[in-house]
Design an enzyme around this catalytic site. Sequence first.
Site, PDB file in Angstrom:
ATOM      1  N   HIS A  22      37.175  37.249  21.408  1.00  0.00           N
ATOM      2  CA  HIS A  22      38.272  37.288  22.391  1.00  0.00           C
ATOM      3  C   HIS A  22      37.847  38.013  23.678  1.00  0.00           C
ATOM      4  CE1 HIS A  22      40.937  36.201  18.984  1.00  0.00           C
ATOM      5  NE2 HIS A  22      40.155  37.046  18.316  1.00  0.00           N
ATOM      6  N   LYS A  44      26.532  39.734  48.881  1.00  0.00           N
ATOM      7  CA  LYS A  44      26.709  38.873  47.708  1.00  0.00           C
ATOM      8  C   LYS A  44      25.448  38.135  47.283  1.00  0.00           C
ATOM      9  CE  LYS A  44      30.545  36.983  46.891  1.00  0.00           C
ATOM     10  NZ  LYS A  44      31.447  36.888  45.768  1.00  0.00           N
TER      11      LYS A  44
END
Length: 461
Positions: free
Chosen positions: A159, A286
């Site tokens: 999960h 980035k």
Amino acid sequence: MSIKKLWGGRFSSEEDPFFSSFNRSLPFDRELLEVDVRGSVAYARALHRAGVFSQRERLSVEKGLRAVVKDHGRNPGLVDKSTAEDVHTYVEQALAEKVGALALRLHTGRSRNDQVATDLRLYLLEKEKKIEGRIRSLLHTLCDLAEKSAGIVMPGYTHLQKAQPVLFSHYLLSYAEMLLRDLGRLNEARIRTDVCPLGSGALSGTVYEIDREALARDLGFSAVSANSMDAVSDRDFVLDFLFFAGTLQVHLSRLSEDFILYNSGEFSFLQLDDSVASGSSLMPQKKNPDSLELVRAKTGRTLGHLVSLMTVLKGIPMTYNKDLQEDKEGLFDAVKTTEDCLRMVQLVLERVRINPQRMRESAKLGYLNATELADYLVAKRMPFRKAHSLVGKIVVRASELGLTLEEMPIREYQNFSPLFADDLYACLDLQKAVDRRKELGGTSTATVKKAIRALRRKIRK
Ligand code: ARG
């Protein structure tokens, strides 16, 4: 000598130009030119054996066909200039330029229906072989990385919540298992592709004495189709390939998704090489994992092609219908996408930098060793269910105190159960937790080492 159409006989008016272009497949089925010629060379030999061509005629056709491929290799622009409807027409026209009227006899007993089915199978067999090589190569890369990363502990997730510690190598090998199954599916697809439909005619078989077994052997096929009607309209082998390719890409997409997450600042488990990442036009800081994002996204193309062809096939009456021409573009795209994605993922894996410290630090936080604590109590005869619930409470206590399980003092534990003693700390060690999973399929160092050896053997086969 020039041939305009393969079927002009019964038509009195010209084709509408829009219909012509709508109907044409040459712009994409030119991809089949070489296999089309291979099929024709073998068919000329079959016609010779059937007494339709003399030896001299057969040789002349064969020579002409080889020249057509050579011309195409030297000048692919020739096809662009042609107005032929499809690749079969194109090859026949080009052959007629070389050998004249003899070219018109090559089609004796043959239809474009069995011809195109044969071409597509020959094309796919070649690609299947190539893709198999690429998967094996990627499998070796996974094994290399697993070997290089020996002993690195990372958090395993369920999960996307930290669950239990595992070896990074064990994690990598989970993808190797998927790829091995993909190889199995590819092999199944290949077996069903490896059947020769040539000699089925338009739909009902051939009146000429075509030795279909010999023809199939000549083309390298292992089997001959058993029913002419099925042979000209069967595209299951394309579905099989698309299912294989779609599944493979689902696996590559999952791996990509993991690596995109692990590459993020939040995880920092690994770093993609600059050579497979790109920057932002606005934000100078980035470095984006575009390579893997594209692998993840391109999966949709192949899955789409699978559904698309299923839908094309579901409603066509026996036997050949032009609907079947729609089998090609999706298949060609799926082949290219599969090859490209395999290559891209391999490049990323070959150059990725792993950050073992970050993985280990992350595995230390989040109570991944809670199961070990429960097992500790079970070893002291507490029933597992009870141990599970008790450890749940201990975890809450530890997090209230802002401590890991290793850091929490023994008296805190003893408030929960008198079974706890100082030896509990040894069982909390992450490395030990990993190495305790030593049965087949588990994450222990020794088991993973053996798993890599077993995998290498399977890849080589
Ligand atoms: N271009 C066609 C295809 O790809 C070739 C077969 C044409 N056959 C026919 N009966 N019109 O399916």
